[in-house]
Scaffold this motif. Sequence first.
Motif, PDB file in Angstrom:
ATOM      1  N   SER A  42      -1.171   1.847   8.085  1.00 20.72           N
ATOM      2  CA  SER A  42      -2.378   1.028   8.216  1.00 20.72           C
ATOM      3  C   SER A  42      -2.454   0.358   9.584  1.00 20.72           C
ATOM      4  CB  SER A  42      -2.434  -0.002   7.087  1.00 20.72           C
ATOM      5  OG  SER A  42      -1.415  -0.948   7.241  1.00 20.72           O
ATOM      6  N   GLN A  43      -1.317   0.236  10.278  1.00 19.87           N
ATOM      7  CA  GLN A  43      -1.309  -0.404  11.599  1.00 19.87           C
ATOM      8  C   GLN A  43      -1.511   0.589  12.733  1.00 19.87           C
ATOM      9  OE1 GLN A  43      -1.018  -3.751  11.972  1.00 19.87           O
ATOM     10  NE2 GLN A  43      -1.057  -3.779   9.753  1.00 19.87           N
ATOM     11  N   SER A  44      -1.382   1.888  12.466  1.00 21.57           N
ATOM     12  CA  SER A  44      -1.348   2.826  13.585  1.00 21.57           C
ATOM     13  C   SER A  44      -2.753   3.043  14.139  1.00 21.57           C
ATOM     14  CB  SER A  44      -0.698   4.142  13.166  1.00 21.57           C
ATOM     15  OG  SER A  44      -1.495   4.805  12.255  1.00 21.57           O
ATOM     16  N   PRO A  45      -2.840   3.068  15.476  1.00 16.78           N
ATOM     17  CA  PRO A  45      -4.158   3.076  16.115  1.00 16.78           C
ATOM     18  C   PRO A  45      -4.956   4.366  15.876  1.00 16.78           C
ATOM     19  CG  PRO A  45      -2.348   2.797  17.737  1.00 16.78           C
ATOM     20  CD  PRO A  45      -1.717   3.018  16.421  1.00 16.78           C
ATOM     21  N   GLU A  46      -4.278   5.491  15.671  1.00 14.95           N
ATOM     22  CA  GLU A  46      -4.975   6.777  15.562  1.00 14.95           C
ATOM     23  C   GLU A  46      -5.139   7.197  14.101  1.00 14.95           C
ATOM     24  OE1 GLU A  46      -6.209   8.456  18.045  1.00 14.95           O
ATOM     25  OE2 GLU A  46      -5.433   7.079  19.571  1.00 14.95           O
ATOM     26  N   LEU A  47      -6.351   7.657  13.761  1.00 14.14           N
ATOM     27  CA  LEU A  47      -6.615   8.104  12.392  1.00 14.14           C
ATOM     28  C   LEU A  47      -5.656   9.225  11.982  1.00 14.14           C
ATOM     29  CD1 LEU A  47      -8.339   7.874   9.855  1.00 14.14           C
ATOM     30  CD2 LEU A  47     -10.057   9.317  10.922  1.00 14.14           C
TER      31      LEU A  47
ATOM     32  N   LEU B  31      -8.054   6.949   1.669  1.00 12.53           N
ATOM     33  CA  LEU B  31      -7.025   6.557   2.641  1.00 12.53           C
ATOM     34  C   LEU B  31      -6.887   5.036   2.679  1.00 12.53           C
ATOM     35  CD1 LEU B  31      -5.012   7.559   4.829  1.00 12.53           C
ATOM     36  CD2 LEU B  31      -6.863   7.289   6.490  1.00 12.53           C
ATOM     37  N   THR B  32      -8.019   4.323   2.710  1.00 12.28           N
ATOM     38  CA  THR B  32      -7.931   2.861   2.736  1.00 12.28           C
ATOM     39  C   THR B  32      -7.439   2.328   1.386  1.00 12.28           C
ATOM     40  OG1 THR B  32     -10.262   2.566   2.155  1.00 12.28           O
ATOM     41  CG2 THR B  32      -9.742   2.622   4.479  1.00 12.28           C
ATOM     42  N   ALA B  33      -7.801   3.007   0.294  1.00  8.76           N
ATOM     43  CA  ALA B  33      -7.302   2.583  -1.024  1.00  8.76           C
ATOM     44  C   ALA B  33      -5.784   2.726  -1.072  1.00  8.76           C
ATOM     45  CB  ALA B  33      -7.945   3.408  -2.136  1.00  8.76           C
ATOM     46  N   PHE B  34      -5.294   3.821  -0.504  1.00  5.41           N
ATOM     47  CA  PHE B  34      -3.844   4.003  -0.414  1.00  5.41           C
ATOM     48  C   PHE B  34      -3.202   2.829   0.315  1.00  5.41           C
ATOM     49  CE2 PHE B  34      -0.475   5.005   2.569  1.00  5.41           C
ATOM     50  CZ  PHE B  34       0.550   5.347   1.702  1.00  5.41           C
ATOM     51  N   GLU B  35      -3.757   2.501   1.479  1.00  2.00           N
ATOM     52  CA  GLU B  35      -3.146   1.453   2.293  1.00  2.00           C
ATOM     53  C   GLU B  35      -3.160   0.105   1.580  1.00  2.00           C
ATOM     54  OE1 GLU B  35      -4.150   3.567   6.614  1.00  2.00           O
ATOM     55  OE2 GLU B  35      -5.370   1.886   5.916  1.00  2.00           O
ATOM     56  N   ARG B  36      -4.269  -0.189   0.867  1.00  5.92           N
ATOM     57  CA  ARG B  36      -4.330  -1.473   0.174  1.00  5.92           C
ATOM     58  C   ARG B  36      -3.408  -1.526  -1.033  1.00  5.92           C
ATOM     59  NH1 ARG B  36      -8.687  -2.307  -2.196  1.00  5.92           N
ATOM     60  NH2 ARG B  36      -9.396  -0.186  -1.828  1.00  5.92           N
ATOM     61  N   GLY B  55       3.359   4.029  -7.041  1.00  9.12           N
ATOM     62  CA  GLY B  55       2.999   5.312  -7.644  1.00  9.12           C
ATOM     63  C   GLY B  55       1.497   5.544  -7.616  1.00  9.12           C
ATOM     64  N   LEU B  56       0.719   4.486  -7.892  1.00  7.71           N
ATOM     65  CA  LEU B  56      -0.742   4.607  -7.847  1.00  7.71           C
ATOM     66  C   LEU B  56      -1.212   4.883  -6.416  1.00  7.71           C
ATOM     67  CD1 LEU B  56      -1.816   1.723 -10.258  1.00  7.71           C
ATOM     68  CD2 LEU B  56      -2.016   4.182 -10.649  1.00  7.71           C
ATOM     69  N   ALA B  57      -0.562   4.239  -5.455  1.00 12.22           N
ATOM     70  CA  ALA B  57      -0.913   4.485  -4.053  1.00 12.22           C
ATOM     71  C   ALA B  57      -0.678   5.952  -3.699  1.00 12.22           C
ATOM     72  CB  ALA B  57      -0.093   3.569  -3.140  1.00 12.22           C
ATOM     73  N   ALA B  58       0.464   6.475  -4.151  1.00 14.84           N
ATOM     74  CA  ALA B  58       0.766   7.883  -3.864  1.00 14.84           C
ATOM     75  C   ALA B  58      -0.302   8.796  -4.471  1.00 14.84           C
ATOM     76  CB  ALA B  58       2.154   8.244  -4.386  1.00 14.84           C
ATOM     77  N   THR B  59      -0.836   8.415  -5.630  1.00 12.11           N
ATOM     78  CA  THR B  59      -1.910   9.202  -6.257  1.00 12.11           C
ATOM     79  C   THR B  59      -3.143   9.255  -5.355  1.00 12.11           C
ATOM     80  OG1 THR B  59      -1.117   8.472  -8.406  1.00 12.11           O
ATOM     81  CG2 THR B  59      -3.329   9.424  -8.343  1.00 12.11           C
ATOM     82  N   GLN B  60      -3.435   8.164  -4.656  1.00  9.28           N
ATOM     83  CA  GLN B  60      -4.590   8.167  -3.747  1.00  9.28           C
ATOM     84  C   GLN B  60      -4.397   9.203  -2.646  1.00  9.28           C
ATOM     85  OE1 GLN B  60      -6.990   6.071  -4.948  1.00  9.28           O
ATOM     86  NE2 GLN B  60      -5.373   5.556  -6.384  1.00  9.28           N
ATOM     87  N   ILE B  61      -3.148   9.387  -2.219  1.00  7.21           N
ATOM     88  CA  ILE B  61      -2.895  10.395  -1.185  1.00  7.21           C
ATOM     89  C   ILE B  61      -3.102  11.804  -1.750  1.00  7.21           C
ATOM     90  CG2 ILE B  61      -1.041  11.392   0.260  1.00  7.21           C
ATOM     91  CD1 ILE B  61      -2.462   8.959   1.445  1.00  7.21           C
ATOM     92  N   ASP B  62      -2.732  12.004  -3.010  1.00  6.09           N
ATOM     93  CA  ASP B  62      -3.047  13.297  -3.641  1.00  6.09           C
ATOM     94  C   ASP B  62      -4.561  13.529  -3.629  1.00  6.09           C
ATOM     95  OD1 ASP B  62      -0.365  13.594  -4.196  1.00  6.09           O
ATOM     96  OD2 ASP B  62      -0.519  12.902  -6.272  1.00  6.09           O
ATOM     97  N   HIS B  63      -5.309  12.499  -4.001  1.00  5.52           N
ATOM     98  CA  HIS B  63      -6.774  12.601  -3.998  1.00  5.52           C
ATOM     99  C   HIS B  63      -7.280  12.859  -2.577  1.00  5.52           C
ATOM    100  CE1 HIS B  63      -7.070   9.942  -7.863  1.00  5.52           C
ATOM    101  NE2 HIS B  63      -6.707  11.178  -8.126  1.00  5.52           N
ATOM    102  N   PHE B  64      -6.733  12.093  -1.644  1.00  2.00           N
ATOM    103  CA  PHE B  64      -7.129  12.255  -0.245  1.00  2.00           C
ATOM    104  C   PHE B  64      -6.968  13.711   0.192  1.00  2.00           C
ATOM    105  CE2 PHE B  64      -5.734  12.633   4.140  1.00  2.00           C
ATOM    106  CZ  PHE B  64      -6.815  12.076   4.804  1.00  2.00           C
ATOM    107  N   ARG B  65      -5.830  14.298  -0.171  1.00  2.00           N
ATOM    108  CA  ARG B  65      -5.562  15.688   0.235  1.00  2.00           C
ATOM    109  C   ARG B  65      -6.570  16.659  -0.362  1.00  2.00           C
ATOM    110  NH1 ARG B  65       0.811  14.860  -0.345  1.00  2.00           N
ATOM    111  NH2 ARG B  65       1.279  14.611   1.862  1.00  2.00           N
ATOM    112  N   MET B  66      -6.962  16.410  -1.621  1.00  2.00           N
ATOM    113  CA  MET B  66      -7.950  17.292  -2.256  1.00  2.00           C
ATOM    114  C   MET B  66      -9.264  17.255  -1.477  1.00  2.00           C
ATOM    115  SD  MET B  66      -7.222  16.117  -6.209  1.00  2.00           S
ATOM    116  CE  MET B  66      -8.603  17.020  -6.915  1.00  2.00           C
TER     117      MET B  66
END
Lengths: 230, 230
Positions: A42-47, B31-36, B55-66
């Motif tokens: 979340s801190q890294s400048p590049e997407l 991506l922002t949901a993951f970070e929060r 674990g829920l955050a990791a699920t957001q990354i699975d969604h993000f990848r889809m």
Amino acid sequence: MSDPTPQTDGVTEPLSPAAAELVGLLAYAELTAFERLAEDASQSPELADRIQLAGLAATQIDHFRMLYDRLAAAGVDPMAAMQQFRAAFDDFHAHTAPRDWLESLVKAYVGDGLAADFYREVADGAEPGVADLVRTVSDDQLYRDLAVSRLTAAIQADPAVAGRLALWARRLVGEALSQAQRVASDHEALAELLTGSTDRPGRDLAELSAMFTRLVTRHNERMRTVGLRT
Amino acid sequence: MSDPTPQTDGVTEPLSPAAAELVGLLAYAELTAFERLAEDASQSPELADRIQLAGLAATQIDHFRMLYDRLAAAGVDPMAAMQQFRAAFDDFHAHTAPRDWLESLVKAYVGDGLAADFYREVADGAEPGVADLVRTVSDDQLYRDLAVSRLTAAIQADPAVAGRLALWARRLVGEALSQAQRVASDHEALAELLTGSTDRPGRDLAELSAMFTRLVTRHNERMRTVGLRT
């Protein structure tokens, strides 16, 4: 992992007390690694970096689940197994809060690199299945590639940052050693994976000294790779 | 996702411009949901909650990848597709930084709940495959269960917090509506998923009004479920 109650009645894969401590320590380490990578994301400048770090953070949760499930399969309460290492890790992180993105990168690259080398050395003294698990979760190649590329570029762009980051790396190593000392003195079974016990021969003094030399050598290599003085 | 270069030469599943905007918006949202969620995990007082949130955050990354892979499969540059929604999300989060753990819970429960309901309504206007994808990534049942249990317990233990959290929820909804307005006015194709265009009939005014009524009804239900006044 969905059920936090350990299944003591279906123990299929027992763990020695020392291995249970090691797996508990690693589980807590992976959880904190997840939280730090996610914070770095979340801190890294590049997407693009945010996305890559978020993916790496999610990998730590996969590792965490493997360790958590391994404890549960042995009838060990995963929460209790982690809880005993909480103070050492939380204190380490409280004493080494990075002030910027480059310090975060160095912390994960140097700190986690050293920790992973150390876990692999400890695992050599554990039962074979556990040693394999430790090697799997300690693989930090993907992060290393990212950190090397970003740190090398930053130091080339502004050589003045190298001095500050080298000092920072020294402080990280000092804090890590101090917490490792604390963990070793509080957890006899775990320490005996390195030093051996009365009923199981471990490394003698010469072997221990050789191990520390290997750890220092690899640490120095990591530093040189990105252009930091040791 | 491992290769950030979009594969424009192997387009197998095209997306309409509106659907590409919707998927890009959702990818950035995940991506922002993951970070929060990861940040909430690291802030939560209980180890069990930290683990569940991680674990829920990791699920957001699975969604993000889809979503990321869906854009790439359509020959759309995922980075560009996300980038156009960055300011709206980042501003929303900058204006709604939670001051404590309970405000974080309310933000995710109320804010993400409202957003998910809205995405599902928008998806009804998109092509069928996209609508299914949106419904999959908008499923927040697991988080809802956790938030309801923690918020209900906190409000029962100290009824005075209910007033502060209800005010906080109103501020979140206000900020969300303001950013949604901004996104809609900047992204015509996306807005037309709701309102229709000259060559495709959309919802008429009565239908739009019915949709907003549904969103408000579900929001009020969420508030009541945890004992917050609307």
